[in-house]
Design a protein around this motif. Structure first.
Motif, PDB file in Angstrom:
ATOM      1  N   MET A 194       0.839  -1.201   0.000  1.00 37.58           N
ATOM      2  CA  MET A 194       0.000   0.000   0.000  1.00 37.58           C
ATOM      3  C   MET A 194       0.880   1.261   0.000  1.00 37.58           C
ATOM      4  N   SER A 195       0.522   2.244  -0.802  1.00 37.61           N
ATOM      5  CA  SER A 195       1.325   3.455  -0.938  1.00 37.61           C
ATOM      6  C   SER A 195       1.360   4.253   0.370  1.00 37.61           C
ATOM      7  N   ARG A 196       2.557   4.804   0.650  1.00 38.97           N
ATOM      8  CA  ARG A 196       2.698   5.682   1.819  1.00 38.97           C
ATOM      9  C   ARG A 196       2.331   7.126   1.481  1.00 38.97           C
ATOM     10  N   ILE A 197       2.204   7.428   0.178  1.00 41.38           N
ATOM     11  CA  ILE A 197       1.931   8.796  -0.256  1.00 41.38           C
ATOM     12  C   ILE A 197       0.480   9.151   0.081  1.00 41.38           C
ATOM     13  N   PRO A 198       0.257  10.243   0.784  1.00 42.71           N
ATOM     14  CA  PRO A 198      -1.114  10.601   1.191  1.00 42.71           C
ATOM     15  C   PRO A 198      -1.958  11.089   0.021  1.00 42.71           C
ATOM     16  N   GLU A 199      -3.253  11.196   0.229  1.00 39.88           N
ATOM     17  CA  GLU A 199      -4.161  11.738  -0.783  1.00 39.88           C
ATOM     18  C   GLU A 199      -3.840  13.219  -1.036  1.00 39.88           C
ATOM     19  N   ALA A 200      -4.174  13.663  -2.255  1.00 36.93           N
ATOM     20  CA  ALA A 200      -3.873  15.049  -2.643  1.00 36.93           C
ATOM     21  C   ALA A 200      -4.528  16.051  -1.693  1.00 36.93           C
ATOM     22  N   ALA A 201      -5.749  15.743  -1.227  1.00 40.30           N
ATOM     23  CA  ALA A 201      -6.470  16.679  -0.352  1.00 40.30           C
ATOM     24  C   ALA A 201      -5.698  16.939   0.936  1.00 40.30           C
ATOM     25  N   LEU A 202      -5.030  15.904   1.453  1.00 43.13           N
ATOM     26  CA  LEU A 202      -4.251  16.066   2.684  1.00 43.13           C
ATOM     27  C   LEU A 202      -3.028  16.937   2.428  1.00 43.13           C
ATOM     28  N   ILE A 203      -2.368  16.711   1.282  1.00 44.54           N
ATOM     29  CA  ILE A 203      -1.205  17.536   0.928  1.00 44.54           C
ATOM     30  C   ILE A 203      -1.635  18.990   0.763  1.00 44.54           C
ATOM     31  N   HIS A 204      -2.772  19.208   0.090  1.00 46.70           N
ATOM     32  CA  HIS A 204      -3.266  20.575  -0.126  1.00 46.70           C
ATOM     33  C   HIS A 204      -3.499  21.309   1.196  1.00 46.70           C
ATOM     34  N   SER A 205      -4.004  20.585   2.196  1.00 48.27           N
ATOM     35  CA  SER A 205      -4.376  21.247   3.445  1.00 48.27           C
ATOM     36  C   SER A 205      -3.209  21.392   4.426  1.00 48.27           C
ATOM     37  N   ARG A 206      -2.186  20.549   4.273  1.00 52.98           N
ATOM     38  CA  ARG A 206      -1.140  20.545   5.304  1.00 52.98           C
ATOM     39  C   ARG A 206       0.249  20.986   4.827  1.00 52.98           C
ATOM     40  N   LEU A 207       0.530  20.841   3.528  1.00 53.49           N
ATOM     41  CA  LEU A 207       1.847  21.272   3.042  1.00 53.49           C
ATOM     42  C   LEU A 207       1.876  22.793   2.967  1.00 53.49           C
ATOM     43  N   ARG A 208       2.973  23.392   3.477  1.00 52.98           N
ATOM     44  CA  ARG A 208       3.043  24.849   3.560  1.00 52.98           C
ATOM     45  C   ARG A 208       4.074  25.404   2.583  1.00 52.98           C
ATOM     46  N   LEU A 209       3.832  26.645   2.160  1.00 52.94           N
ATOM     47  CA  LEU A 209       4.759  27.278   1.223  1.00 52.94           C
ATOM     48  C   LEU A 209       6.156  27.402   1.818  1.00 52.94           C
ATOM     49  N   ARG A 210       6.225  27.625   3.129  1.00 49.12           N
ATOM     50  CA  ARG A 210       7.552  27.789   3.733  1.00 49.12           C
ATOM     51  C   ARG A 210       8.346  26.483   3.679  1.00 49.12           C
ATOM     52  N   GLN A 211       7.639  25.350   3.763  1.00 47.98           N
ATOM     53  CA  GLN A 211       8.323  24.060   3.609  1.00 47.98           C
ATOM     54  C   GLN A 211       8.908  23.927   2.200  1.00 47.98           C
ATOM     55  N   LEU A 212       8.149  24.389   1.209  1.00 46.77           N
ATOM     56  CA  LEU A 212       8.649  24.334  -0.165  1.00 46.77           C
ATOM     57  C   LEU A 212       9.838  25.274  -0.347  1.00 46.77           C
ATOM     58  N   ARG A 213       9.784  26.439   0.297  1.00 50.77           N
ATOM     59  CA  ARG A 213      10.932  27.363   0.242  1.00 50.77           C
ATOM     60  C   ARG A 213      12.179  26.727   0.838  1.00 50.77           C
ATOM     61  N   LEU A 214      11.983  25.980   1.916  1.00 49.31           N
ATOM     62  CA  LEU A 214      13.110  25.294   2.542  1.00 49.31           C
ATOM     63  C   LEU A 214      13.715  24.267   1.586  1.00 49.31           C
ATOM     64  N   MET A 215      12.871  23.519   0.882  1.00 46.62           N
ATOM     65  CA  MET A 215      13.374  22.519  -0.090  1.00 46.62           C
ATOM     66  C   MET A 215      14.248  23.184  -1.156  1.00 46.62           C
ATOM     67  N   LEU A 216      13.760  24.323  -1.672  1.00 44.01           N
ATOM     68  CA  LEU A 216      14.521  25.012  -2.714  1.00 44.01           C
ATOM     69  C   LEU A 216      15.852  25.535  -2.178  1.00 44.01           C
ATOM     70  N   ALA A 217      15.843  26.019  -0.946  1.00 52.60           N
ATOM     71  CA  ALA A 217      17.080  26.513  -0.339  1.00 52.60           C
ATOM     72  C   ALA A 217      18.052  25.356  -0.076  1.00 52.60           C
ATOM     73  N   LEU A 218      17.521  24.205   0.363  1.00 48.50           N
ATOM     74  CA  LEU A 218      18.373  23.028   0.580  1.00 48.50           C
ATOM     75  C   LEU A 218      18.997  22.560  -0.729  1.00 48.50           C
ATOM     76  N   GLU A 219      18.202  22.600  -1.801  1.00 49.94           N
ATOM     77  CA  GLU A 219      18.716  22.205  -3.104  1.00 49.94           C
ATOM     78  C   GLU A 219      19.832  23.139  -3.548  1.00 49.94           C
ATOM     79  N   GLU A 220      19.657  24.433  -3.279  1.00 51.19           N
ATOM     80  CA  GLU A 220      20.638  25.427  -3.714  1.00 51.19           C
ATOM     81  C   GLU A 220      21.928  25.355  -2.907  1.00 51.19           C
TER      82      GLU A 220
END
Length: 314
Positions: free
Chosen positions: A1-27
């Motif tokens: 069974m997939s560990r990846i959550p449903e899109a609705a959960l990602i939409h409600s809980r993933l934050r823009l600042r977390q995405l900013r952190l990913m981009l900064a870590l990549e850089e």
């Protein structure tokens, strides 16, 4: 069974600042430097990364002896994070444009044959109805334009999807087909011929588009079908005006869609040679990114192109 959550959960809980952190870590490849970049402490950044990985159910970054590196899961998140922030920047630009009374801005790529006809008519009409719409035009071959579109340097392309292009993220809205013809200047000795073969034309200097444009591929296919070597004397250009000028001033010959010749004000200075193309160009149309949200400016441009093409077809 997939560990990846449903899109609705990602939409409600993933934050823009977390995405900013990913981009900064990549850089920066360093949690400490990434934390500094987005203005937070290293422990807080570590916690935020753990929360994102916990939410998505996968490890996003490998912890190396010196620094951090994105996993395949992390690279996917980074790819979409860039798109999210690009769309937010586009939203901000459009809001600012609307605030100032403008419709916004659209960046358009067009192949040369359509730039001198359909695109020109579209711009003229569109500027009457939307005088404050800002437009940027790039004219080039389809292979160059589609690559620019996929790198978010263009909003929409008026052209063809080239053979071999990674087309899974593209939407193609066909507008029609064009017939190719071989043309020469009216002063060219071959202009008065009543019948010509590819062998007779092979030794002349040809003005053609560069590889790997769809039009060049069709010309090469025509020589191949006629069992004739591709000409050894070729001038390559994407410019319709350069092509037409060369044909009028020299004994060179070239290939262009029939519509370019018919729309050209100096039609009497050119001659369509009596030789036919068996291979056909693929249809031309509007090309956009599949997951790209269309701005008001993009929608206005696309609607205007379709209206102009419908008028021309009637």
């Amino acid at each position: 069974m997939s560990r990846i959550p449903e899109a609705a959960l990602i939409h409600s809980r993933l934050r823009l600042r977390q995405l900013r952190l990913m981009l900064a870590l990549e850089e920066f490849g360093s949690l400490r430097r990434a934390a500094d970049e987005i203005g937070m402490t290293q422990p807080a950044a570590t916690k935020m990364l753990h929360e994102a990985e916990g939410l998505l159910g996968v490890e996003l970054f490998e912890r190396l002896p010196r620094g951090m590196r994105a996993t395949p899961f992390g690279e996917t998140v980074i790819y979409y994070a860039r798109m999210v922030f690009a769309e937010l920047s586009g939203m901000r630009e459009e809001l600012a444009a609307l605030e100032s009374g403008n419709l916004g801005r659209v960046t358009v790529g067009a192949i040369p044959a359509l730039a001198s006809g359909l695109l020109t008519r579209t711009i003229a009409t569109l500027k009457k109805s939307h005088p404050r719409l800002s437009m940027s035009i790039q004219v080039d071959t389809s292979d160059v334009l589609v690559q620019a579109l996929q790198q978010d340097q263009l909003d929409v392309v008026l052209g063809r999807i080239p053979t071999g292009a990674r087309a899974d993220d593209l939407l193609f809205d066909s507008l029609g087909e064009e017939e190719l013809c071989v043309i020469a200047g009216a002063q060219n000795p071959v202009a008065s011929a009543t019948n010509l073969t590819w062998t007779e034309l092979q030794g002349m200097t040809w003005v053609l588009q560069q590889h790997p444009s769809p039009m060049r591929a069709i010309v090469n296919q025509a020589f191949h079908n006629a069992r004739v070597d591709i000409p050894s004397s070729i001038v390559e250009t994407t410019s319709i005006m350069t092509l037409l000028s060369l044909l009028q001033q020299t004994d060179m010959i070239g290939v262009t869609p029939r519509s370019v010749v018919e729309d050209y004000p100096g039609r009497h200075l050119l001659a369509m040679l009596p030789i036919t193309f068996e291979p056909r160009l693929p249809p031309f149309g509007l090309i956009t990114r599949r997951h790209r949200i269309k701005s008001s400016a993009m929608q206005a441009f696309i609607s205007a192109v379709k209206a102009e093409q419908a008028l021309a077809a009637n």
